[in-house]
Scaffold this motif. Structure first.
Motif, PDB file in Angstrom:
ATOM      1  N   GLU A  29       0.831  -1.204   0.000  1.00 42.40           N
ATOM      2  CA  GLU A  29       0.000   0.000   0.000  1.00 42.40           C
ATOM      3  C   GLU A  29       0.872   1.263   0.000  1.00 42.40           C
ATOM      4  O   GLU A  29       0.567   2.250  -0.665  1.00 42.40           O
ATOM      5  CB  GLU A  29      -0.902  -0.025   1.236  1.00 42.40           C
ATOM      6  CG  GLU A  29      -1.919   1.079   1.245  1.00 42.40           C
ATOM      7  CD  GLU A  29      -2.887   0.953   2.406  1.00 42.40           C
ATOM      8  OE1 GLU A  29      -3.077  -0.185   2.886  1.00 42.40           O
ATOM      9  OE2 GLU A  29      -3.430   1.968   2.834  1.00 42.40           O
ATOM     10  N   ASP A  30       1.973   1.197   0.744  1.00 42.74           N
ATOM     11  CA  ASP A  30       2.884   2.349   0.791  1.00 42.74           C
ATOM     12  C   ASP A  30       3.303   2.802  -0.593  1.00 42.74           C
ATOM     13  O   ASP A  30       3.470   3.977  -0.850  1.00 42.74           O
ATOM     14  CB  ASP A  30       4.174   1.990   1.559  1.00 42.74           C
ATOM     15  CG  ASP A  30       3.933   1.796   3.048  1.00 42.74           C
ATOM     16  OD1 ASP A  30       2.874   2.238   3.543  1.00 42.74           O
ATOM     17  OD2 ASP A  30       4.807   1.207   3.711  1.00 42.74           O
ATOM     18  N   VAL A  31       3.530   1.810  -1.476  1.00 45.78           N
ATOM     19  CA  VAL A  31       4.111   2.165  -2.772  1.00 45.78           C
ATOM     20  C   VAL A  31       3.088   2.218  -3.902  1.00 45.78           C
ATOM     21  O   VAL A  31       3.451   2.505  -5.032  1.00 45.78           O
ATOM     22  CB  VAL A  31       5.231   1.169  -3.164  1.00 45.78           C
ATOM     23  CG1 VAL A  31       6.359   1.201  -2.145  1.00 45.78           C
ATOM     24  CG2 VAL A  31       4.672  -0.240  -3.320  1.00 45.78           C
ATOM     25  N   CYS A  32       1.824   1.925  -3.600  1.00 48.60           N
ATOM     26  CA  CYS A  32       0.830   1.851  -4.676  1.00 48.60           C
ATOM     27  C   CYS A  32       0.534   3.252  -5.216  1.00 48.60           C
ATOM     28  O   CYS A  32       0.032   4.106  -4.490  1.00 48.60           O
ATOM     29  CB  CYS A  32      -0.462   1.205  -4.182  1.00 48.60           C
ATOM     30  SG  CYS A  32      -1.723   1.161  -5.466  1.00 48.60           S
ATOM     31  N   PRO A  33       0.826   3.497  -6.490  1.00 49.51           N
ATOM     32  CA  PRO A  33       0.572   4.834  -7.024  1.00 49.51           C
ATOM     33  C   PRO A  33      -0.915   5.127  -7.184  1.00 49.51           C
ATOM     34  O   PRO A  33      -1.311   6.275  -7.285  1.00 49.51           O
ATOM     35  CB  PRO A  33       1.282   4.814  -8.383  1.00 49.51           C
ATOM     36  CG  PRO A  33       1.334   3.381  -8.766  1.00 49.51           C
ATOM     37  CD  PRO A  33       1.400   2.597  -7.500  1.00 49.51           C
ATOM     38  N   ALA A  34      -1.725   4.062  -7.190  1.00 43.75           N
ATOM     39  CA  ALA A  34      -3.166   4.268  -7.381  1.00 43.75           C
ATOM     40  C   ALA A  34      -3.885   4.430  -6.048  1.00 43.75           C
ATOM     41  O   ALA A  34      -5.089   4.629  -6.005  1.00 43.75           O
ATOM     42  CB  ALA A  34      -3.746   3.088  -8.155  1.00 43.75           C
ATOM     43  N   GLY A  35      -3.157   4.343  -4.957  1.00 41.17           N
ATOM     44  CA  GLY A  35      -3.763   4.540  -3.646  1.00 41.17           C
ATOM     45  C   GLY A  35      -4.770   3.471  -3.266  1.00 41.17           C
ATOM     46  O   GLY A  35      -5.720   3.720  -2.524  1.00 41.17           O
ATOM     47  N   ILE A  36      -4.581   2.254  -3.759  1.00 43.22           N
ATOM     48  CA  ILE A  36      -5.507   1.167  -3.412  1.00 43.22           C
ATOM     49  C   ILE A  36      -5.222   0.723  -1.970  1.00 43.22           C
ATOM     50  O   ILE A  36      -4.054   0.517  -1.621  1.00 43.22           O
ATOM     51  CB  ILE A  36      -5.337  -0.018  -4.384  1.00 43.22           C
ATOM     52  CG1 ILE A  36      -5.540   0.458  -5.825  1.00 43.22           C
ATOM     53  CG2 ILE A  36      -6.304  -1.155  -4.046  1.00 43.22           C
ATOM     54  CD1 ILE A  36      -5.150  -0.550  -6.876  1.00 43.22           C
ATOM     55  N   PRO A  37      -6.236   0.581  -1.131  1.00 45.71           N
ATOM     56  CA  PRO A  37      -5.980   0.171   0.268  1.00 45.71           C
ATOM     57  C   PRO A  37      -5.581  -1.301   0.343  1.00 45.71           C
ATOM     58  O   PRO A  37      -6.306  -2.143   0.861  1.00 45.71           O
ATOM     59  CB  PRO A  37      -7.317   0.439   0.972  1.00 45.71           C
ATOM     60  CG  PRO A  37      -8.329   0.372  -0.118  1.00 45.71           C
ATOM     61  CD  PRO A  37      -7.660   0.836  -1.380  1.00 45.71           C
ATOM     62  N   LEU A  38      -4.405  -1.596  -0.190  1.00 45.90           N
ATOM     63  CA  LEU A  38      -4.006  -2.988  -0.396  1.00 45.90           C
ATOM     64  C   LEU A  38      -3.825  -3.753   0.904  1.00 45.90           C
ATOM     65  O   LEU A  38      -4.137  -4.944   0.978  1.00 45.90           O
ATOM     66  CB  LEU A  38      -2.711  -3.043  -1.204  1.00 45.90           C
ATOM     67  CG  LEU A  38      -2.869  -2.733  -2.696  1.00 45.90           C
ATOM     68  CD1 LEU A  38      -1.516  -2.521  -3.339  1.00 45.90           C
ATOM     69  CD2 LEU A  38      -3.609  -3.872  -3.388  1.00 45.90           C
TER      70      LEU A  38
END
Lengths: 145, 787, 389
Positions: free
Chosen positions: C342-351
């Motif tokens: 989630e930290d690195v997701c550029p799409a801001g997905i609450p992974l």
């Protein structure tokens, strides 16, 4: 084409994965015994149910099938010692995934069918088709304009 | 019960076709009687299995089994029986029913019986009764024996040459026995004996092995690269009317023409016929086809034929794809011709999609040299070694003790024939040492085993030196040992409590002092709730035989055998038991909940046991207590298991590949097992297994190679991260890591593909069942997304 | 002193500078430096401070460099597990999620645990650097680049600039939507019991500059004893009171984590099956398939070639990318909830939450907790298990 076929009656398509040694032979046995079952299934043969990557199941849904039936030899009868143990374990994980995803887990079924169980094969297919018809088209069907 | 049977798998009673609510089984019907004194050996487990399946089919059916002794003697049997009783709820009643009567109105039955555990007399009402009838010799045995010139035993089964020592041979040269011809036996024992008989049968003609084999000459294969444009020929079969009457074959043919890369389409009445296959061959050549798809019946019956057809004109057989539009289409959708036609089109589309991605595959070959390592120099190992050496194979026989002979070196005489143990091993030891094909290593340990069939590298150590050699196959015959009985029934505490093994030595050395009262306690540390849950199979026979010797030496002595069930299942075992019983040895049964007590009181050793039959406690003052203890796998079994990477289970016994079908093989190619390393057993069974294991090992060595189909796993080292999940998954040890790099041993791989399914990176692929090939089928089920 | 496994100590660096610089007595840095100095290990993996928002994973064999790295970095979010190269004996300071990552990598043959010495750090959570910078600007009214150092003490985040220091309660920060990463808020593994030494300031008496150390393994004992013998560290047995206090704080943190779990998961819990499916379809709709989540995932052993990346096709018409589906599938048994994806997701997905929702089901059903011991992951299982339906 509209997902689910619009006004037309819903005709589900179901992928059945069969292993070479038991369940594929079971399906053949259903044929040899002329057991009638609904024409909604499409069989894909692998050597062992242990070859069935859960990805194949997910892929089937993503590609628009409405249900998936995974079959193999009965526990203890696997031609490859314990391939079906692994199938069972993967299935447990996969069915939890379907649960969380919110995709009705009744769309996915695991059955052990031996080479002689043609009747069982036919009955299971009947049940699965019935079940999937009740559920309607899969919500994961690709959207095609 | 059989789904393919007359009732379709439903249990109904013959009189009115109704489903019973209560089913009873009566065991030993017509066996263990005066007329047929032997035990039929399979029925206890049969009845148990039937009761379990009955309960699984309809959980509220009551199941009752009337039995005399529960003979759960084989590997895993005791655990199975326990599960039936404790988890499934099968009710077991010890006792032979006296009378069965029918209520003529309802058809129900009343079974009168005495419960021998409680002494109660009762009547059980049941809707259906199953009789476990004695297994009897085939009617024609007499005639056949006469023709063959071999003997029958007094029960009408074929007579073996020598009961403990030559159980497969007959008196006639070149005639051998397998399975129930010799006497009732279950599947694992039958398969074992059959393997042994095969080994014996080849012996007279062993010199001619491999001769007169004709090779078929085939044209050279034409090269088909994955990058070549696919040119697919589609052949749709009408199978007479079988397909054509339901499926609109012309429509399917027209549809096939629309599919990408389909170069040629043909329709035939019987595609499998000679002339049709000729047309396929002609089409391959004329249109330069590099893929062939046949839409017809089942690959299970006809794939080989069409693969050969392709190969005969130089097309690699793995470039053939079968589409089943009969067994799984026309035959099962007979009332829906339109849907069946559509389905046939779908199936064909899937098949053509897959065919496009098929690749030519090579079948693998691995040479297997004629050398075998036999681990363990007991009766099992020596027998296996001699058997193979006589076939001309080179054997290395390895024993950790200083002498050959194993467990039998400690024993006096063998049950049930009273053959001196010495007589069983001495000739074999001599023969082994004299045999030019056997190299014997005693007093050595195996340090390491690496490799696979045809290529095992074995390191053994002797004192300070090490020796490394290469070997093709391995037989594990490491045997078993008595468990440490300390803590059971005062063993280790009271001097006059000894184990059977100690008694055997006393008998052998003649050091047994005069005795007045002897108590033998069976199942010591065996058939437990946990740990040693299994039966030792030979304990009952041993105790009966030794009781007889004591009685013979000191006729006035009282000899008691305290037992749970008497399991004399082998040939002549039951008869021996009856004799001993008639000659005054007293048998007292105890239950697992009320085990006997051994203690000292006023300086005297006392055994207290509850006799269920008399319904009272008995106290005996023995001058000797003998414990028939459980056995466990040899102490080196654990280390060996790690080297061989084969499975091991409860009690340190090795697990064979399949309990029934492959009782002598490990799942890993080239490794076999026999004797007590597999599970506890007596000498007859051990010798039979040893000959059987030798037979199994001789197959790849005799052929000189093993073949693998073109469906094995392959690894792409670029993508592989050596995570090891594939090694964990593989039941055959076909994946190994060398210097941190994962490799598939192609010759050992059986092509199940479970490693491929588990591989997270996709570095592993299964040839002919590649991820992309299966994906192409999946995508073409619905074909909503056009690529 | 005789240092024993299973025992608890208070320990501190003998060197005053290290003691001051370290967040609680400098034990961890001193012990790591001592291990290098005396050859217990050949390398140490540390997070080298670039600024308060950025630490660079650094492998060093220089004890001095280790000592220079003393002090915690709460506003970085790195998982060290993927940086552990265990061809040689290596030690690292490990938050619970670092350690769990290392253990999961060991199960997948990516790490040789025999060569790894993990000095565990108690952890109540870290902050995402980008959000932290915003927080410094918006809540602290400071220029993020002016922050020289930070410290967490008594529930407050203290920022130091050349002008002085400013502290705000973390509860308050979190109320305003800042503070710890979501993954940390509901993580309930605060004391790294799966490491060799569990270290932290919980249980250290007020006013003392010391580290509470629990010796968990023989390897931990070796590191500790070496540091004492080499004169880098002094110690005394921890009092029963200290032990009790540490336990209490751990329990309180666990309770808080469970409350956060409930709070953050609640909105999805409320959805019906079909609503949840739509939620996931929408959540993943922004995915560009860049693969960053996979690249940082400490559990994933794959390189660039992986089934998840190779099975991509025709995503515009499919309702969810196969990439997302396969990532979900492959983490079903083993996600440790570290939140790096989630930290690195550029799409801001609450992974993190998404993966946790999936994985928790399997971990519960199969009674498997990843990253705490060497138990086989369910996907590695080859035997049949009785499964709780």
């Amino acid at each position: 084409m509209q997902a689910g076929g619009g006004v037309k009656e819903f005709v589900p398509k179901i992928v059945v994965f069969c292993c070479n040694w038991c369940s594929y032979a079971g399906a053949d046995m259903a044929g040899v015994s002329r057991m009638q079952y609904p024409p909604n299934i499409r069989i894909i043969k692998v050597m062992c149910s242990g070859r069935i990557d859960p990805i194949f199941v997910l892929m089937s849904f993503m590609e628009g099938t409405d249900g998936v039936l995974v079959t193999g030899c009965h526990i203890g009868d696997c031609h490859y010692i314990n391939g079906n143990y692994k199938t069972q374990n993967r299935f447990e994980i996969l069915s939890e995934m379907m649960n969380e995803l919110g995709l009705e887990k009744e769309r996915l079924r695991l059955e052990w069918i031996s080479a002689t169980e043609g009747e069982k094969f036919a009955n299971v297919v009947k049940e699965v088709v019935e079940q999937v018809k009740k559920l309607g088209p899969s919500p994961l069907k690709p959207v095609i304009e | 019960m059989n789904a393919a049977g007359p009732t379709g798998g439903h249990i109904v009673r013959p009189s009115d076709g109704k489903e019973p609510k209560k089913v009873a089984w009566i065991q030993c019907v017509g066996s263990r009687t005066k007329e047929r004194p032997y035990c039929s050996r399979v029925c206890c487990m049969y009845a148990t299995k039937e009761a379990i399946i009955t309960k699984e089919h309809t959980p509220d059916i009551e199941t009752h089994i009337f039995y005399m002794d529960m003979r759960a003697y084989g590997k895993g049997f005791e655990e199975y029986y326990r599960r039936a009783e404790e988890q499934i709820g099968v009710k077991y009643v010890r006792g032979r029913p006296s009378k069965v009567s029918e209520n003529p109105e309802t058809g129900d039955l009343t079974i009168r019986y005495e419960n021998l555990d409680t002494g109660e007399v009762g009547g059980l009402e049941a809707n259906m009764l199953v009789l476990a009838c004695a297994g009897v010799p085939t009617d024609t045995n007499k005639e056949l024996a006469k023709i063959l010139g071999v003997k029958l035993d007094e029960n009408g089964f074929f007579q073996e040459k020598n009961l403990p020592l030559a159980p497969i041979e007959t008196d006639a040269e070149g005639i051998y026995l397998a399975g129930c011809a010799q006497g009732p036996k279950d599947i694992p024992d039958s398969v074992t004996q059959a393997s042994g008989a095969a080994a014996k049968a080849i012996m007279p003609i062993v010199e001619a092995r491999g001769e007169e084999i004709e090779e078929v000459e085939l044209p050279e294969e034409k090269e088909v690269k994955p990058t070549d444009e696919p040119r697919i020929g589609v052949f749709v079969c009408r199978c007479g009317v079988n397909i054509g009457r339901i499926v609109g074959v012309p429509a399917v043919v027209e549809y096939a023409k629309t599919l990408p890369n389909v170069t040629f389409v043909n329709e035939d009445i019987f595609t499998c016929s000679d002339d049709c296959r000729g047309r396929i061959k002609a089409a391959i050549e004329k249109y330069d086809l590099n893929r062939v798809v046949v839409a017809a019946c089942s690959p299970r019956t006809h794939e080989g034929l069409f693969r050969d057809t392709c190969r005969e004109v130089g097309l690699n057989p793995y470039l053939f794809e079968f589409v089943n539009i009969r067994d799984q289409c026309s035959w099962v959708h007979m009332n829906e011709p339109e849907e069946a036609t559509e389905k046939a089109k779908d199936l064909l589309r899937m098949g053509v999609a897959r065919a496009r991605l098929l690749e030519a595959e090579e079948e693998g070959e691995l040479s297997v040299g004629p050398e075998c390592l036999v681990i363990g120099g007991g009766i099992a190992g020596m027998t296996a070694a001699l058997e193979l050496a006589n076939m001309g194979f080179k054997i290395k026989l390895v024993e950790r003790e200083q002498e050959l002979g194993g467990m039998l070196r400690n024993l006096y005489k063998l049950f049930p024939t009273e053959t001196p143990a010495e007589e069983a091993i001495a000739p074999k030891i001599r023969a082994a040492y004299e045999h030019k094909n056997i190299e014997i290593y005693t007093g050595v340990e195996i340090k390491d085993i690496k490799g696979y069939i045809g290529n095992f590298e074995v390191t053994i150590s002797k004192k300070d030196s090490e020796d490394v050699f290469n070997i093709s196959t391995i037989i594990v015959a490491t045997g078993s040992q008595e468990i440490d009985a300390t803590g059971y029934y005062g063993y280790g505490e009271y001097d006059n409590v000894v184990t059977q093994l100690q008694l055997e030595r006393m008998l052998k050395e003649g050091t047994l002092k005069e005795l007045k009262n002897v108590v033998i306690i069976n199942c010591v540390g065996a058939r437990e709730e946990e740990g040693k849950t299994y039966c030792c199979r030979f304990g009952c026979g041993t105790s009966i035989k030794n009781a007889k010797y004591i009685k013979e030496m000191y006729p006035d002595a009282n000899v008691f055998i305290l037992h749970r069930d008497i399991r004399t299942v082998g040939k002549k075992g039951e008869e021996y038991y009856n004799d001993v019983r008639a000659n005054g040895v007293k048998f007292i049964r105890f239950s697992k909940d009320k085990k006997p007590l051994v203690f000292e009181e006023g300086g005297k050793l006392i055994v207290k046991v509850y006799d269920g039959l008399l319904r009272t406690d008995l106290e005996i003052e023995p001058d000797l207590v003998v414990l028939t203890t459980a056995t466990e796998g040899a102490k080196g079994a654990g280390a060996l298991q790690k080297m061989l990477k084969v499975p091991i289970g409860a009690g340190n016994f090795f697990h064979e590949a399949h309990v029934k079908l492959r009782p002598l093989d490990f799942a890993t190619d080239g490794i076999y097992l026999c004797g007590c390393a597999h599970s506890p057993k007596g000498v007859v069974d051990t010798i039979t297994q040893a000959v059987g294991a030798a037979s199994r090992a001789s197959i790849p060595m005799g052929v000189g190679m093993i073949k693998s189909e073109g469906i094995t796993a392959v690894i792409n080292p670029e993508a592989c991260v050596n995570c090891g999940i594939c090694m964990t998954m593989c039941p055959y040890g076909a994946i190994r890591m060398v210097d941190g790099v994962t490799e598939v041993i192609t010759a050992v791989c059986k092509g199940c593909g479970t490693c491929v399914a588990a591989c997270p990176t996709g570095a592993l692929e299964q040839r002919h069942y590649q991820n992309k090939q299966i994906a192409s089928q999946i995508k073409n089920v619905c074909r909503l997304v056009v690529e | 002193m005789n240092i024993g496994t299973g025992k608890c100590y208070l320990a501190w660096a003998t060197d005053e500078k290290t003691r001051e610089k370290g967040s609680s007595g400098g034990f961890v840095s001193a012990a790591l430096a001592a291990a290098l100095d005396k050859g217990v290990v050949e390398r140490v993996l540390v997070l080298k401070k670039h600024d308060v928002f950025k630490g660079i994973p650094t492998v060093t064999s220089d004890p001095k460099e280790v000592l220079d790295c003393a002090g915690a970095l709460h506003m970085t979010a790195i998982n060290l597990a993927k940086y552990v190269d265990s061809d040689v004996r290596i030690a690292l300071p490990a938050k619970p999620c670092d350690a769990r990552g290392v253990i999961e990598r060991a199960k997948r043959n990516q790490v040789n645990l025999d060569n790894v010495y993990m000095i565990g750090l108690n952890c109540a959570g870290t902050m995402h650097p980008v959000k932290a910078r915003k927080m410094v600007k918006e809540v602290y009214n400071l220029d993020p680049n002016a922050v020289l150092s930070e410290e967490i003490s008594k529930g407050k985040l203290i920022l130091k600039t050349s002008e002085g220091e400013k502290s705000i309660k973390i509860d308050e920060l979190e109320r305003q939507g800042y503070g710890r990463r979501d993954a940390c808020k509901y993580c309930d593994i605060n004391v790294p019991k799966m490491t060799d030494l569990a270290c932290g300031n919980w249980g250290v008496p007020r006013g003392r500059k010391a580290t509470f150390v629990e010796v968990l393994t023989e390897k931990g004992r070796e590191i500790f004893k070496n540091a004492v013998d080499a004169g880098y560290v002094e110690c005394e047995p921890a009092s029963d009171k200290s032990i009790e206090i540490r336990e209490k704080i751990d329990q309180a943190m666990k309770k808080l984590a469970h409350e956060w779990h409930e709070k953050l998961f609640e909105p999805i819990n409320k959805l019906s099956d079909s609503e949840r499916l739509e939620y996931y379809i929408n959540a993943f709709a922004g995915c560009t398939g860049c693969g960053a989540c996979k690249k940082v995932c400490p559990v994933c052993p794959c390189g660039d070639d992986a089934k998840c990346t190779m099975t991509e096709f025709q995503s515009e018409v499919h309702r969810i990318r196969m990439f997302n589906m396969i990532r979900l599938l492959h983490l079903m048994d083993s996600c440790i909830g570290c939140g790096r994806c989630e930290d690195v997701c550029p799409a801001g997905i609450p992974l993190t939450m998404i993966h946790m929702r999936f994985t928790e089901r399997v971990q519960k059903k199969l009674d498997y907790v990843p990253g705490i011991d060497m138990k086989k992951p369910p996907f590695f299982e080859t035997e049949l298990k009785e499964v709780q339906k």
